[in-house]
Design a protein around this motif. Structure first.
Motif, mmCIF file in Angstrom:
data_model
loop_
_atom_site.group_PDB
_atom_site.id
_atom_site.type_symbol
_atom_site.label_atom_id
_atom_site.label_comp_id
_atom_site.label_asym_id
_atom_site.label_seq_id
_atom_site.Cartn_x
_atom_site.Cartn_y
_atom_site.Cartn_z
ATOM 1 N N HIS A 1 0.691 -1.313 0.113
ATOM 2 C CA HIS A 1 -0.415 0.291 -0.204
ATOM 3 C C HIS A 1 0.811 1.304 0.016
ATOM 4 O O HIS A 1 0.848 2.271 -1.228
ATOM 5 C CB HIS A 1 -0.741 -0.123 1.322
ATOM 6 N N GLY A 2 1.741 1.867 1.221
ATOM 7 C CA GLY A 2 2.565 2.884 1.069
ATOM 8 C C GLY A 2 3.758 2.413 2.297
ATOM 9 O O GLY A 2 3.549 1.310 2.651
ATOM 10 N N TYR A 3 5.119 2.974 2.017
ATOM 11 C CA TYR A 3 5.891 3.001 2.922
ATOM 12 C C TYR A 3 6.793 4.002 3.174
ATOM 13 O O TYR A 3 6.377 5.287 2.732
ATOM 14 C CB TYR A 3 7.056 1.789 1.773
ATOM 15 N N GLY A 4 7.511 4.016 4.003
ATOM 16 C CA GLY A 4 8.209 4.887 4.981
ATOM 17 C C GLY A 4 9.539 4.897 5.415
ATOM 18 O O GLY A 4 9.456 3.876 5.652
ATOM 19 N N ALA A 5 10.404 5.426 6.108
ATOM 20 C CA ALA A 5 11.610 5.340 6.550
ATOM 21 C C ALA A 5 11.240 6.435 7.813
ATOM 22 O O ALA A 5 10.927 7.265 8.020
ATOM 23 C CB ALA A 5 12.918 6.323 5.510
ATOM 24 N N ASN A 6 12.060 5.590 8.629
ATOM 25 C CA ASN A 6 12.652 6.614 10.380
ATOM 26 C C ASN A 6 13.422 6.982 10.132
ATOM 27 O O ASN A 6 14.571 6.501 9.797
ATOM 28 C CB ASN A 6 12.321 5.475 11.420
ATOM 29 N N LEU A 7 13.621 8.006 9.784
ATOM 30 C CA LEU A 7 14.824 9.446 9.331
ATOM 31 C C LEU A 7 15.021 9.754 10.565
ATOM 32 O O LEU A 7 14.953 9.900 11.527
ATOM 33 C CB LEU A 7 14.473 10.664 8.385
ATOM 34 N N LEU A 8 16.298 10.753 10.212
ATOM 35 C CA LEU A 8 17.653 11.563 11.465
ATOM 36 C C LEU A 8 16.984 12.876 11.077
ATOM 37 O O LEU A 8 17.127 13.496 9.923
ATOM 38 C CB LEU A 8 18.697 10.949 11.438
ATOM 39 N N MET A 9 16.642 13.379 11.918
ATOM 40 C CA MET A 9 16.039 15.264 11.810
ATOM 41 C C MET A 9 17.321 15.767 12.963
ATOM 42 O O MET A 9 17.813 15.010 14.358
ATOM 43 C CB MET A 9 14.798 15.062 12.130
ATOM 44 N N TYR A 10 17.174 17.395 12.386
ATOM 45 C CA TYR A 10 18.659 17.789 13.219
ATOM 46 C C TYR A 10 18.476 19.334 12.995
ATOM 47 O O TYR A 10 17.837 19.585 11.902
ATOM 48 C CB TYR A 10 19.602 17.730 13.066
ATOM 49 N N ARG A 11 18.203 20.006 14.011
ATOM 50 C CA ARG A 11 18.494 21.699 13.749
ATOM 51 C C ARG A 11 19.587 22.209 13.376
ATOM 52 O O ARG A 11 20.641 21.759 13.937
ATOM 53 C CB ARG A 11 18.247 21.937 15.470
ATOM 54 N N THR A 12 19.132 22.672 12.221
ATOM 55 C CA THR A 12 20.495 23.297 11.660
ATOM 56 C C THR A 12 21.400 24.017 11.531
ATOM 57 O O THR A 12 22.299 24.512 11.361
ATOM 58 C CB THR A 12 19.560 23.589 9.801
ATOM 59 N N ASP A 13 20.695 24.807 12.557
ATOM 60 C CA ASP A 13 21.147 25.751 13.221
ATOM 61 C C ASP A 13 22.359 25.880 14.594
ATOM 62 O O ASP A 13 22.441 26.825 15.163
ATOM 63 C CB ASP A 13 20.489 27.134 14.275
ATOM 64 N N ILE A 14 22.160 24.476 15.065
ATOM 65 C CA ILE A 14 22.683 24.063 16.175
ATOM 66 C C ILE A 14 23.545 23.361 16.108
ATOM 67 O O ILE A 14 24.581 22.627 16.555
ATOM 68 C CB ILE A 14 21.616 23.828 17.379
ATOM 69 N N VAL A 15 22.996 22.269 15.345
ATOM 70 C CA VAL A 15 24.120 20.298 15.189
ATOM 71 C C VAL A 15 25.054 20.858 13.625
ATOM 72 O O VAL A 15 24.382 21.633 12.750
ATOM 73 C CB VAL A 15 23.191 19.352 14.567
ATOM 74 N N ASP A 16 25.861 20.947 14.074
ATOM 75 C CA ASP A 16 27.072 21.475 13.415
ATOM 76 C C ASP A 16 28.486 20.634 13.762
ATOM 77 O O ASP A 16 28.698 20.637 15.028
ATOM 78 C CB ASP A 16 27.345 22.999 12.931
ATOM 79 N N PRO A 17 29.088 19.650 12.374
ATOM 80 C CA PRO A 17 28.433 19.371 11.835
ATOM 81 C C PRO A 17 27.529 18.978 11.243
ATOM 82 O O PRO A 17 27.125 18.171 12.511
ATOM 83 C CB PRO A 17 29.445 19.260 10.753
ATOM 84 N N ALA A 18 26.595 18.835 10.126
ATOM 85 C CA ALA A 18 25.705 18.174 9.896
ATOM 86 C C ALA A 18 25.517 16.855 9.670
ATOM 87 O O ALA A 18 26.942 16.301 9.514
ATOM 88 C CB ALA A 18 24.907 18.419 8.371
ATOM 89 N N PRO A 19 24.880 16.129 10.683
ATOM 90 C CA PRO A 19 25.174 15.223 10.845
ATOM 91 C C PRO A 19 25.088 14.191 9.449
ATOM 92 O O PRO A 19 24.434 14.342 8.677
ATOM 93 C CB PRO A 19 23.952 14.259 11.583
ATOM 94 N N THR A 20 25.974 12.733 9.047
ATOM 95 C CA THR A 20 25.461 11.758 8.271
ATOM 96 C C THR A 20 25.782 10.570 8.841
ATOM 97 O O THR A 20 25.693 9.352 7.618
ATOM 98 C CB THR A 20 26.678 11.706 7.093
ATOM 99 N N SER A 21 25.169 10.553 9.805
ATOM 100 C CA SER A 21 25.558 8.642 10.814
ATOM 101 C C SER A 21 24.184 8.716 11.771
ATOM 102 O O SER A 21 24.005 9.667 12.337
ATOM 103 C CB SER A 21 27.146 8.318 10.976
ATOM 104 N N TRP A 22 24.228 7.400 12.533
ATOM 105 C CA TRP A 22 23.058 7.663 13.423
ATOM 106 C C TRP A 22 23.935 7.977 14.201
ATOM 107 O O TRP A 22 23.840 7.864 15.343
ATOM 108 C CB TRP A 22 22.604 5.946 13.689
ATOM 109 N N SER A 23 25.406 7.962 14.797
ATOM 110 C CA SER A 23 26.194 8.172 15.812
ATOM 111 C C SER A 23 25.394 9.334 16.347
ATOM 112 O O SER A 23 26.635 9.611 17.070
ATOM 113 C CB SER A 23 28.238 7.751 14.767
ATOM 114 N N ALA A 24 25.499 10.182 15.577
ATOM 115 C CA ALA A 24 24.959 11.314 16.434
ATOM 116 C C ALA A 24 23.591 11.661 17.056
ATOM 117 O O ALA A 24 23.334 12.060 18.304
ATOM 118 C CB ALA A 24 23.786 12.020 15.204
#
Length: 407
Positions: free
Chosen positions: A169-192
């Protein structure tokens, strides 16, 4: 998503629908190796030998549907949102719908009888198949099935030994969200969210459900290969213990666990949370309220969901049930549902009808993206990764472990 003024009732329904708290989900039917005429397709159990419908006859006049909120809309919630009325007018099958809030509730309702069709997420579908509560589906009788993305067909959560038990029927992902003005550098891994002594300790959020253990297992699968994890839903006792240890470590840095989308949006708005697990639809809402966030699929991939429409074994309206399965994955209905609910449609033709940007936002049809997702699946003792020399932990053990994690 181009429609920023999304009704909160719609998003609330979507998020409620995706909350998979399935206590007691371990009971999954007969075990692999039982000689009952069924087939072991690597799903961790032997499927009962049940017949499938051979031809569709005249509609019985009604169909009783058990569904996640937001999946069966007839205009009563919003006059502009209605894919039920066209179905009723075309087929003469009156739709009667009951919604449920968790997969465990859905399984219990199906067992109680009285329903023809159920929309099942991966942690419910296997239980329903193994218990003989849903039957094999003859996809040759469903015209629109041919258009469904191939990468959603014959998967562990909707088929056994190549036999489909419903329509994707439909599908989706559990994603990693971050505040772009606070989290620096931007995360690329679940290590965040899993690294020890994170610079964002006290402002990390995580999904509040035992199924979140799979997220920790997925991270360990990529970072600690010596553990031998090959499927985040197939954990032996040692592997589960390792995931629990990681989650306990993370617990010291968690600001809050979330299951309510409004609370997560609020936490990211105030800055009480700055990085954590989310859904694309939640990120859209936050961005629509001018919260500076981004949501990404990390390098390790992620967990996710893929829902399946299934026909109950005891259905008394199988002709109307099959007509509904064909309708709900038609381009028109699938486009309407996926937009209203907030997910990628299963039928690529829906993208020709959906609002501009919808399918791009939800990565619809991106097979490479989809293959990075480990869709929610009920953990069972018979290891889903094919191991036979060890017993895996079931959902009962996961539920107990989650209680231990949260303290």
């Amino acid at each position: 998503m181009t429609h920023r003024k999304v009704r909160r009732s719609r998003i609330a329904a979507a998020c409620a629908a995706l909350t998979l708290i399935t206590a007691g989900a371990a009971a999954c039917g007969t075990e692999s190796g039982d000689d009952d005429g069924g087939s072991d397709g690597g799903a961790g159990f032997t499927a009962p030998d049940l017949p499938q419908l051979e031809e569709i006859g005249e509609g019985e006049g009604e169909v009783n549907i058990l569904a996640w909120p937001g999946y069966v809309e007839d205009g009563s919630t919003d006059p502009a949102v209605d894919w039920v009325t066209p179905f009723e007018e075309e087929t003469g099958c009156q739709v009667n719908v009951k919604t449920f809030g968790t997969s465990d509730e859905a399984v219990n309702l199906v067992k109680g009888g009285g329903y023809d069709v159920v929309s099942a997420s991966g942690d419910a579908s296997l239980r329903l198949i193994a218990a003989g509560d849903v039957e094999p589906v003859n996809v040759d009788l469903i015209e629109n099935y041919a258009d469904v993305y191939d990468f959603l067909k014959e998967r562990d959560w909707n088929s056994v030994d190549g036999q489909m038990y419903g329509v994707p029927h439909g599908y989706g992902a559990n994603l990693l969200m971050y505040r772009t003005d606070i989290v620096d550098p931007a995360p690329t891994s679940w290590s965040a969210v899993f690294e020890e002594d994170s610079p964002y300790a006290g402002k990390i959020t995580a999904y509040d459900s035992p199924i979140y253990i799979a997220d920790a297992a997925l991270y360990l699968m990529n970072t600690q290969p010596d553990l031998g994890i090959e499927n985040p839903y197939a954990l032996d006792e040692d592997q589960l213990a390792a995931a629990v240890d990681l989650l306990k470590q993370q617990r010291e840095q968690i600001s809050e666990y979330w299951s309510d989308y409004l609370k997560e949006v609020q936490a990211f708005t105030t800055g009480d949370s700055v990085v954590g697990t989310t859904w694309q639809v939640i990120a859209n809402v936050a961005q629509g309220e001018n919260v500076p966030v981004e949501a990404i699929l990390p390098d390790e991939g992620s967990t996710g969901w893929s829902d399946t429409w299934m026909v109950t074994t005891e259905s008394e309206n199988k002709n109307c049930a099959y007509m509904w399965l064909n309708h709900i994955i038609s381009p028109e209905a699938n486009a309407a549902v996926s937009e209203y609910f907030g997910e990628a449609p299963a039928n690529p033709k829906a993208c020709d009808i959906a609002s501009e940007g919808h399918c791009e936002t939800y990565n619809a049809g991106d097979e490479e993206f989809a293959e990075k997702l480990w869709y929610w699946t009920t953990p069972v003792e018979d290891c889903l990764d094919g191991r036979t020399d060890v017993k895996c932990t079931d959902y009962g053990a996961w539920t107990q472990a989650w209680t231990e994690v949260k303290g």
